[in-house]
Write an enzyme that holds these catalytic residues in place. Structure first.
Site, PDB file in Angstrom:
ATOM      1  N   LYS A  60      10.881  68.318  63.798  1.00 55.18           N
ATOM      2  CA  LYS A  60       9.444  68.595  63.726  1.00 55.18           C
ATOM      3  C   LYS A  60       8.727  67.533  62.888  1.00 55.18           C
ATOM      4  O   LYS A  60       7.644  67.065  63.237  1.00 55.18           O
ATOM      5  CB  LYS A  60       9.203  70.000  63.156  1.00 55.18           C
ATOM      6  N   GLN A 104       9.923  77.798  58.340  1.00 48.12           N
ATOM      7  CA  GLN A 104      11.065  77.819  59.261  1.00 48.12           C
ATOM      8  C   GLN A 104      11.858  79.114  59.106  1.00 48.12           C
ATOM      9  O   GLN A 104      12.265  79.473  58.003  1.00 48.12           O
ATOM     10  CB  GLN A 104      11.970  76.598  59.003  1.00 48.12           C
ATOM     11  N   ASP A 127       2.402  78.624  64.014  1.00 48.89           N
ATOM     12  CA  ASP A 127       3.527  79.256  64.705  1.00 48.89           C
ATOM     13  C   ASP A 127       3.061  80.453  65.539  1.00 48.89           C
ATOM     14  O   ASP A 127       3.790  80.942  66.396  1.00 48.89           O
ATOM     15  CB  ASP A 127       4.578  79.730  63.680  1.00 48.89           C
TER      16      ASP A 127
END
Length: 299
Positions: A60, A104, A127
């Site tokens: 990422k 994460q 997200d």
């Protein structure tokens, strides 16, 4: 690969499609930078040292750099207190140059995931997992600020491959918060008729065989056989499962939730694993970050 009648499915190349999206994003980032002197910023927070999480995070961060998005790296130890993680999130909420915050998952056992995700500013929830974003996704006539990256990537693969969703029978295999549930909601928003198959479903095979579109996100290696697939169906395989393979240097290879070899003989379209949905997840994260930044920079 071909079936006795010579049929082979069209392979949906997620790498190629994701690369096209990433170059569109890089162009937009350049435009923002030239016009406003500002670029999108993404904070990626990782807790602990899970190997898989680390490799996702470095992917990422690298993708951000390539697109010209500024990456804010936050690496915290496995033992970090929940309260410390939350105050770090608050700090990032307050930073004007951070337009997206990604924590994460999974987090260590001692940290309440829901509590942490709810603390991320709605405007920075790239997200798409904030309960309010998911809630708006579930409601008719409401638009979430961000869509979850993997589900959004699945629908983008369909649309960029010329596969229409409206009025089609779609079956989602799996009901996780990260993929199954939100992708079912997205398909519903796109006017598909949606069925969700899960671990308590009776006779999943007959339900899947009825589907024009199959989204496989169960986390079960090669669970969906060629005989389960309706001829000509579009099959999007979200699964990534490691299976032992002594011929590989690592000792394993990655397979999806669909038996790819068999599916190719029946389906109209199918995504490979790896190289299908995976690259799209990262591309959609960058797109969400860009969209979040544009809301702030262009207002």
């Amino acid at each position: 690969m071909a079936s006795p009648d010579g049929h082979t499915a069209s392979i949906i190349d997620g790498k190629v499609i994701a690369q096209a999206i990433r170059s569109e994003i890089a162009d937009e980032v350049r435009r923002l930078s030239e016009k406003y002197g500002k670029v999108p910023g993404l904070a990626v927070v990782i807790v602990g040292n899970r190997k898989d999480s680390q490799s996702y995070v470095s992917m990422k961060r690298k993708a951000c750099a390539e697109a010209g998005i500024k990456s804010f790296d936050v690496d915290l130890p496995e033992q970090v207190l929940e309260s410390e993680l939350i105050s770090k999130v608050h700090e990032l909420n307050a930073l004007p140059d951070v337009h997206g915050i990604l924590v994460q998952l999974p987090l260590p056992k001692h940290i309440n995931e829901e509590k942490v995700l709810t603390e991320i500013s709605l405007e920075k929830d790239v997200d798409g997992f904030h309960p309010l974003n998911i809630g708006k996704l579930a409601m008719k006539g409401r638009e979430p600020l961000f869509l979850p990256c993997t589900p959004k990537g699945c629908l983008e693969l369909l649309s960029r491959s010329g596969i229409s969703v409206k009025g089609k029978k779609a079956v989602v295999v799996g009901r996780s918060n990260i993929v199954g549930l939100p992708v079912a909601l997205l398909l519903l928003k796109a006017d598909a008729t949606v069925t969700v198959v899960h671990s308590h479903t009776q006779d999943p095979e007959s339900i899947i065989r009825d589907a024009d579109i199959v989204i496989a996100a169960a986390g079960q290696a090669m669970m969906i056989k060629g005989s389960w697939i309706k001829p000509g169906a579009a099959v999007i395989d979200v699964g990534t499962n490691a299976v032992n393979d002594p011929s590989k240097k690592s000792g394993y290879r990655l397979v999806g939730d669909v038996d790819f070899q068999e599916a190719c003989k029946v389906a109209g379209w199918v995504t490979p694993v790896p190289g299908g949905v995976g690259p799209m997840t990262v591309a959609m994260l960058l797109k969400n970050t860009l969209d979040g930044a544009k809301r702030v920079i262009e207002q």
